[in-house]
Design an enzyme around this catalytic site. Sequence first.
Site, PDB file in Angstrom:
ATOM      1  N   ALA A  66      47.433 112.755-110.999  1.00 57.88           N
ATOM      2  CA  ALA A  66      49.630 112.709-110.547  1.00 57.88           C
ATOM      3  C   ALA A  66      49.877 112.459-112.516  1.00 57.88           C
ATOM      4  O   ALA A  66      49.920 111.569-112.791  1.00 57.88           O
ATOM      5  CB  ALA A  66      50.186 111.653-109.852  1.00 57.88           C
ATOM      6  N   GLY A 109      44.937 111.634-108.820  1.00 54.54           N
ATOM      7  CA  GLY A 109      45.295 113.014-108.092  1.00 54.54           C
ATOM      8  C   GLY A 109      44.504 114.140-108.338  1.00 54.54           C
ATOM      9  O   GLY A 109      44.674 115.258-107.316  1.00 54.54           O
ATOM     10  N   GLU A 112      41.740 113.862-106.378  1.00 54.36           N
ATOM     11  CA  GLU A 112      42.578 114.077-104.583  1.00 54.36           C
ATOM     12  C   GLU A 112      42.290 115.802-104.501  1.00 54.36           C
ATOM     13  O   GLU A 112      42.118 115.995-102.751  1.00 54.36           O
ATOM     14  CB  GLU A 112      43.400 113.480-104.811  1.00 54.36           C
ATOM     15  CG  GLU A 112      43.246 111.295-104.546  1.00 54.36           C
ATOM     16  CD  GLU A 112      43.869 110.741-105.143  1.00 54.36           C
ATOM     17  OE1 GLU A 112      44.967 110.978-105.807  1.00 54.36           O
ATOM     18  OE2 GLU A 112      43.968 109.808-103.776  1.00 54.36           O
ATOM     19  N   GLU A 132      43.268 105.034-110.732  1.00 52.11           N
ATOM     20  CA  GLU A 132      44.529 104.220-109.896  1.00 52.11           C
ATOM     21  C   GLU A 132      44.384 102.979-110.851  1.00 52.11           C
ATOM     22  O   GLU A 132      45.938 102.411-110.756  1.00 52.11           O
ATOM     23  CB  GLU A 132      45.618 104.305-108.649  1.00 52.11           C
ATOM     24  CG  GLU A 132      45.716 106.024-109.007  1.00 52.11           C
ATOM     25  CD  GLU A 132      43.902 107.136-108.453  1.00 52.11           C
ATOM     26  OE1 GLU A 132      43.219 106.687-108.948  1.00 52.11           O
ATOM     27  OE2 GLU A 132      44.566 108.662-108.011  1.00 52.11           O
TER      28      GLU A 132
HETATM   29  N1  CAA Z   1      50.238 112.330-116.768  1.00 53.97           N
HETATM   30  C1  CAA Z   1      50.459 112.696-117.613  1.00 53.97           C
HETATM   31  N2  CAA Z   1      50.866 112.718-118.259  1.00 53.97           N
HETATM   32  C2  CAA Z   1      49.301 113.216-118.994  1.00 53.97           C
HETATM   33  C3  CAA Z   1      48.167 112.217-117.829  1.00 53.97           C
HETATM   34  C4  CAA Z   1      48.568 111.889-116.481  1.00 53.97           C
HETATM   35  N3  CAA Z   1      48.224 111.510-115.158  1.00 53.97           N
HETATM   36  N4  CAA Z   1      46.673 112.247-118.211  1.00 53.97           N
HETATM   37  C5  CAA Z   1      46.638 112.965-119.476  1.00 53.97           C
HETATM   38  N5  CAA Z   1      48.140 112.760-120.217  1.00 53.97           N
HETATM   39  C6  CAA Z   1      48.896 113.319-121.201  1.00 53.97           C
HETATM   40  C7  CAA Z   1      48.584 112.457-122.374  1.00 53.97           C
HETATM   41  O1  CAA Z   1      49.614 111.498-122.027  1.00 53.97           O
HETATM   42  C8  CAA Z   1      48.876 112.829-122.874  1.00 53.97           C
HETATM   43  O2  CAA Z   1      49.688 113.751-124.100  1.00 53.97           O
HETATM   44  P1  CAA Z   1      50.601 113.702-125.262  1.00 53.97           P
HETATM   45  O3  CAA Z   1      49.614 114.298-126.235  1.00 53.97           O
HETATM   46  O4  CAA Z   1      52.052 113.960-125.436  1.00 53.97           O
HETATM   47  O5  CAA Z   1      50.910 112.561-125.580  1.00 53.97           O
HETATM   48  C9  CAA Z   1      47.914 114.710-123.414  1.00 53.97           C
HETATM   49  O6  CAA Z   1      47.951 114.499-122.171  1.00 53.97           O
HETATM   50  C10 CAA Z   1      46.286 114.448-123.462  1.00 53.97           C
HETATM   51  O7  CAA Z   1      46.140 113.516-123.086  1.00 53.97           O
HETATM   52  P2  CAA Z   1      44.992 112.254-124.273  1.00 53.97           P
HETATM   53  O8  CAA Z   1      45.261 112.528-125.847  1.00 53.97           O
HETATM   54  O9  CAA Z   1      45.175 110.567-123.457  1.00 53.97           O
HETATM   55  O10 CAA Z   1      43.638 112.943-123.978  1.00 53.97           O
HETATM   56  P3  CAA Z   1      42.166 111.910-124.081  1.00 53.97           P
HETATM   57  O11 CAA Z   1      41.372 112.686-124.669  1.00 53.97           O
HETATM   58  O12 CAA Z   1      42.395 111.092-125.250  1.00 53.97           O
HETATM   59  O13 CAA Z   1      42.152 111.640-122.660  1.00 53.97           O
HETATM   60  C11 CAA Z   1      42.253 110.880-119.994  1.00 53.97           C
HETATM   61  C12 CAA Z   1      41.802 111.604-121.719  1.00 53.97           C
HETATM   62  C13 CAA Z   1      40.689 109.774-120.312  1.00 53.97           C
HETATM   63  C14 CAA Z   1      42.147 111.805-119.302  1.00 53.97           C
HETATM   64  C15 CAA Z   1      43.409 110.336-120.051  1.00 53.97           C
HETATM   65  O14 CAA Z   1      44.725 111.468-120.505  1.00 53.97           O
HETATM   66  C16 CAA Z   1      44.153 109.232-119.070  1.00 53.97           C
HETATM   67  O15 CAA Z   1      43.564 108.039-119.288  1.00 53.97           O
HETATM   68  N6  CAA Z   1      44.937 110.302-118.264  1.00 53.97           N
HETATM   69  C17 CAA Z   1      45.213 109.846-117.292  1.00 53.97           C
HETATM   70  C18 CAA Z   1      44.104 109.670-116.276  1.00 53.97           C
HETATM   71  C19 CAA Z   1      44.342 108.372-114.535  1.00 53.97           C
HETATM   72  O16 CAA Z   1      44.661 107.790-115.272  1.00 53.97           O
HETATM   73  N7  CAA Z   1      45.258 109.369-114.004  1.00 53.97           N
HETATM   74  C20 CAA Z   1      45.342 109.424-112.499  1.00 53.97           C
HETATM   75  C21 CAA Z   1      47.427 108.910-112.912  1.00 53.97           C
HETATM   76  S1  CAA Z   1      48.016 107.955-111.220  1.00 53.97           S
HETATM   77  C22 CAA Z   1      47.431 109.000-109.591  1.00 53.97           C
HETATM   78  O17 CAA Z   1      47.083 110.435-110.299  1.00 53.97           O
HETATM   79  C23 CAA Z   1      48.218 108.451-108.392  1.00 53.97           C
HETATM   80  C24 CAA Z   1      47.695 109.506-107.694  1.00 53.97           C
HETATM   81  O18 CAA Z   1      46.794 109.012-106.659  1.00 53.97           O
HETATM   82  C25 CAA Z   1      49.229 110.381-106.667  1.00 53.97           C
END
Ligand code: CAA
Length: 258
Positions: A66, A109, A112, A132
Site C-alpha cells: 500500500a 499489500g 496480499e 507492515e
Molecule cells: N509506498 C509508497 N512509496 C513507496 C513504497 C510504498 N509502499 N515502496 C516504495 N516506494 C517508493 C520509495 O519511497 C521510492 O520513492 P522516492 O524515490 O520518491 O523516494 C521509490 O518507491 C523506490 O523505492 P526505494 O528507493 O525504497 O527502492 P529500494 O530498492 O531501495 O527498496 C523496497 C525497495 C525494499 C521495496 C523499499 O522501497 C521498501 O521497503 N518499500 C516499502 C515496503 C513496505 O513496507 N510495504 C508495506 C506497505 S504497508 C501495506 O501494504 C499495508 C497493507 O497491508 C494494506
Amino acid sequence: SAEYTTILSEVRGRVGWITLNRPEALNALNSVLVRELIDAALAFDASPEIGCIVITGSERAFAAGADIKEMADHSYAEMAVGGPFPGWGGFERMRTPVVAAVAGFALGGGCELAMMCDIILAADTAKFGQPEINLGVLPGFGGSQRLPRAIGSYKAAELVLTGRMMRADEAERSGLVSRVIPAAELLDETAQVAATIAAKSLPALYAAKDALQAAQEMPLSEGLRFERRAFAAAFATEDQKEGMRAFTEKREPNFTHR
Ligand code: CAA
C-alpha cells in the site's frame, strides 16, 4: 484503456491483462491504482469473452505494498470508513480465474494482492513479505488471514512478526507460489498458462474456482456437498456435452463457453 493513469489494461485473445504501472513508486497501491485495478478487473470479469485475468507489475516490483506516503497521515476514522481502499470485496468475489505474475517485490499489500489471485507464478527474482510490522501496523489487505492458510500458521507468524522477506524458492517450498519461472520467461509462460485456462469452458472455470474458494471457507463435509451439487450442475451446460463428446471422438473440444 486510455482513462487509466496507474495501470495498463489490454485484451489478448480471451485473456484480460492488467499491468500495474507506477514505476516511480515500485507500483505502491495508492487509492487511484486500487480503484483502477478493481475497475479494470471487474470489467474483464463481467465479460464472457474473457476466461482468465492476469495481474502483473514490472521486473523490479509486482507491488511494494500500500502507498505509505498516501496513508501515513490518515486518521482512525478515515481508515475505518474504508479510506482509500474500498472495493476489494468485489475483486475477491470475481468469478474469472486470476493469475498473478510476480517479479521483484511483492510486499505488504502487494503480497496480499497476489494472494487474492488464484494462481501465483513467480519469477526467480520475486521477493514476498509482510513488512507492515516495521511501520508500526499489521497487514491490512488480508495477509494475516490468507498467509497462514497458504503457508501454515508458524511460518506465517514468523514472516508477519519479523517483517522479513522470503525469496521465490522459499515461497514455492512453503506453498505460497504455484511455480517459479526464470525471470526472462515469466511473461511468456504466464501468457501460456492464462491462454490454456481461458480456452476451457467458462461455466466449468467459474464452477471450479467457486469450489476451490469454498474449500478455503467450509468444513470438509459441507465442501464435499458443495462440490457434488456443482458437479451435477455442470451436466446442464453445453460445454459438458461437447467436452465429453470430443473425448469419445478423439478430438479437441470446441467449447461455446455456455
Ligand atoms: N509506498 C509508497 N512509496 C513507496 C513504497 C510504498 N509502499 N515502496 C516504495 N516506494 C517508493 C520509495 O519511497 C521510492 O520513492 P522516492 O524515490 O520518491 O523516494 C521509490 O518507491 C523506490 O523505492 P526505494 O528507493 O525504497 O527502492 P529500494 O530498492 O531501495 O527498496 C523496497 C525497495 C525494499 C521495496 C523499499 O522501497 C521498501 O521497503 N518499500 C516499502 C515496503 C513496505 O513496507 N510495504 C508495506 C506497505 S504497508 C501495506 O501494504 C499495508 C497493507 O497491508 C494494506
